[in-house]
Design an enzyme around this catalytic site. Structure first.
Site, mmCIF file in Angstrom:
data_model
loop_
_atom_site.group_PDB
_atom_site.id
_atom_site.type_symbol
_atom_site.label_atom_id
_atom_site.label_comp_id
_atom_site.label_asym_id
_atom_site.label_seq_id
_atom_site.Cartn_x
_atom_site.Cartn_y
_atom_site.Cartn_z
ATOM 1 N N HIS A 96 0.493 -1.380 0.050
ATOM 2 C CA HIS A 96 0.033 0.259 -0.318
ATOM 3 C C HIS A 96 0.550 1.509 0.380
ATOM 4 O O HIS A 96 0.646 2.111 0.589
ATOM 5 C CB HIS A 96 -0.960 0.068 1.174
ATOM 6 C CG HIS A 96 -2.259 -0.750 1.116
ATOM 7 N ND1 HIS A 96 -1.991 -2.404 1.562
ATOM 8 C CD2 HIS A 96 -2.792 -0.667 0.315
ATOM 9 C CE1 HIS A 96 -3.465 -2.753 1.244
ATOM 10 N NE2 HIS A 96 -4.063 -1.739 0.090
ATOM 11 N N ASP A 159 -7.065 4.759 9.459
ATOM 12 C CA ASP A 159 -8.741 4.189 8.734
ATOM 13 C C ASP A 159 -8.314 3.230 7.686
ATOM 14 O O ASP A 159 -10.117 2.391 7.462
ATOM 15 C CB ASP A 159 -8.941 5.879 8.018
ATOM 16 C CG ASP A 159 -9.311 6.636 8.765
ATOM 17 O OD1 ASP A 159 -9.313 7.549 10.330
ATOM 18 O OD2 ASP A 159 -8.943 8.335 8.138
ATOM 19 N N GLU A 271 -12.940 13.026 13.494
ATOM 20 C CA GLU A 271 -11.960 13.125 12.266
ATOM 21 C C GLU A 271 -13.173 14.644 11.480
ATOM 22 O O GLU A 271 -14.180 15.253 11.775
ATOM 23 C CB GLU A 271 -11.782 12.171 10.868
ATOM 24 C CG GLU A 271 -11.038 11.416 11.430
ATOM 25 C CD GLU A 271 -10.717 10.088 10.604
ATOM 26 O OE1 GLU A 271 -10.457 10.606 9.934
ATOM 27 O OE2 GLU A 271 -9.619 8.798 10.910
#
Length: 517
Positions: A96, A159, A271
């Site tokens: 990633h 997240d 957030e």
């Protein structure tokens, strides 16, 4: 001139021949390593790509380790080959990375997901505080599943949970819980590291502390995290999840900072998002959330506007639901959002933490997941975030339909300054994650990259003092500027734990010094 040209051709031919011999010799020597796992030399293309889909570097081999000793043996072997070998080493989790950070050209990629020594081991009896021992190649989603069996869970998250432990701890690991618990690197008790010499070292606050702090946020430069001991806490069962909108950034930021101040914050997760020129915004929320005032919400128009979404969550158990509902209502009454835009949902704790995976599945079904992701993540000082917002949102950045723009504050006091992670100097700073994807039919990679650079240039010209998170630079001076006061320690640790500069070449911080003599 002919003599010079002939000499140059001869010299290049000699170098090419020597390199070819080196590669052949490298393959032969690597094949001879006694491993529990195995080395792959042919089907290695998957390790030349990453989530960013912008950089490709084909490795010589991919190691699929079945034990920590496999990793140590491979690294020690390359270390013993010395500067005459061009081989470098990169640890790769789920791939990633955004800009080739987990790649190595003509080197060895270590596939960390193969390192499944045993499932996460939860320790909750006889320990002062509960913890879990996990492999560096373990996914956070698997850790969540295992710890929930004991009514426990890690304190700090990212997240997206389908990432490896070693990957997030090499950066920081930030989400909406960081204002309270700090990043993931502030919630680690102990690590097992394989250094750039092939040494296997246990480290913690008390043992090999220099390596312990260096590796956390160290971008893979000093060694590979093969095991970690993660702090746990009692896990809730349910989450009350809410979103509201603001028209003015100053009011939005003021409320966000109020919510993260002090240990008595009423919410467990804070957030936010920037939403620019989105059509039918609240209608899309209605698919997963319930409007408090459906009539007023149906009349709300988001077209052509720059709006700011505050997203908060409160954890609870079924027994405490009534009390929590009253607490949440009281906390929301202190905020200055647009009252018609309150949406809420109640989901399980696991569903909330794994919420991005739902979006992933939708994007995969549309063929929009494996596209280029020229993302940029910034840490902006709290005192300058209003200047950043005025200069960027609605000006440089004029549309957010191609990916979210996440923004929320965290407290520096929850970060350990002894780690390698770099943040602004102020007590409150904001993560601004501009996650624009190059979806077909929309802005291309070049346009997005140029826009990102405009944001960086604006920030530099305005003297905002921001830092990149998941940083990407190409020159030694840029890296020196990024690390600032931590640079000398970073270089010292590199020299001590990876003196040949073999580890994580894709970060482009150091180069392996190769001798052709």
């Amino acid at each position: 001139m002919l003599i010079v040209r002939s000499f140059t051709v001869l010299l290049l031919s000699c170098i090419a021949f020597r390199l070819a011999c080196c590669f052949s010799s490298s393959i032969s020597s690597l094949k001879a390593l006694p491993l529990v796992g195995h080395l792959e030399f042919e089907h290695v293309h998957h390790a030349s790509k990453d989530f960013g889909n912008r950089y490709q570097s084909l490795p010589l081999a991919v190691l699929h380790p079945k034990s920590v000793s496999d990793i140590a043996s491979a690294i020690r072997h390359i270390w013993m080959m010395g500067p005459h070998s061009k081989l470098t080493v990169a640890a790769r989790g789920c791939g990633h990375s955004l800009q080739g950070q987990a790649q190595t050209r003509d080197g060895v990629v270590i596939h960390m997901e193969s390192l499944q020594i045993q499932k996460p081991q939860v320790h909750s009896v006889g320990a002062p505080t509960p913890y879990v021992d996990v492999s560096g190649g373990e996914l956070w989603i698997n850790i969540l599943h295992e710890t929930l069996k004991y009514g426990l869970a890690p304190k700090s998250w990212t997240d997206y949970l389908h990432l490896t432990v070693g990957g997030t701890l090499s950066n920081a690991g930030i989400s909406g819980q960081a204002f309270r618990h700090g990043p993931q690197i502030s919630n680690v008790h102990q690590l097992e590291i394989v250094t750039g010499k092939g040494d296997i070292l246990n480290c913690s606050e008390r043992q090999n502390s220099d390596l312990f702090h260096g590796v956390l946020g160290g971008l893979g430069q000093f060694g590979i995290i093969t095991r970690a001991r993660i702090a746990l806490e009692a896990a809730p069962t349910m989450v009350k999840w809410m979103r509201v909108l603001y028209e003015e950034f100053s009011a939005f930021a003021r409320d966000q900072e109020r919510l993260i101040s002090g240990d008595s914050s009423k919410f467990d997760y804070v957030e936010g998002f920037v939403i620019i020129n989105r059509t039918g915004l609240l209608n899309s929320w209605g698919l997963s959330f319930t409007a408090q005032d459906p009539v007023q919400a149906s009349l709300f128009k988001s077209d052509g506007r720059t709006l700011y979404c505050l997203e908060v969550a409160k954890y609870f158990t079924l027994e405490s639901k009534h009390v929590i509902t009253q607490e949440v209502k009281a906390s929301l009454s202190e905020l200055s959002y647009m009252s018609s835009t309150l949406f809420s949902a109640e989901v399980t704790y696991e569903e909330f933490l794994d919420r991005v995976h739902v979006s992933e599945m939708k994007l995969r079904s549309k063929g929009q997941w494996e596209v280029p992701h020229p993302w940029i993540n910034l840490l902006v000082p709290g005192s300058r975030v209003d200047d950043f917002a005025k200069g960027v949102f609605g000006n440089i950045l004029t549309d957010t339909s191609n990916g979210p723009v996440i923004i929320y504050p965290v407290n520096k006091s929850k970060w350990d300054n002894r780690t390698s992670a770099v943040t602004p100097e102020e007590e409150i700073f904001y993560l601004v994650a501009i996650l624009t994807s190059a979806v077909p039919g929309k802005d291309g990679v070049d346009q997005i990259v140029k826009r990102n650079q405009r944001i960086l240039d604006f920030s530099e010209a305005a003297g905002l003092g921001l830092k990149q998170y998941l940083p990407h630079y190409t020159t030694r001076q840029e890296w020196r500027s990024h690390f600032g006061a931590k640079w000398d320690d970073f270089v010292r640790r590199k020299s001590r734990y990876d003196p040949l500069g073999m580890m994580a070449p894709g970060q482009r911080i150091f180069e392996k010094a190769v001798s052709y003599s």
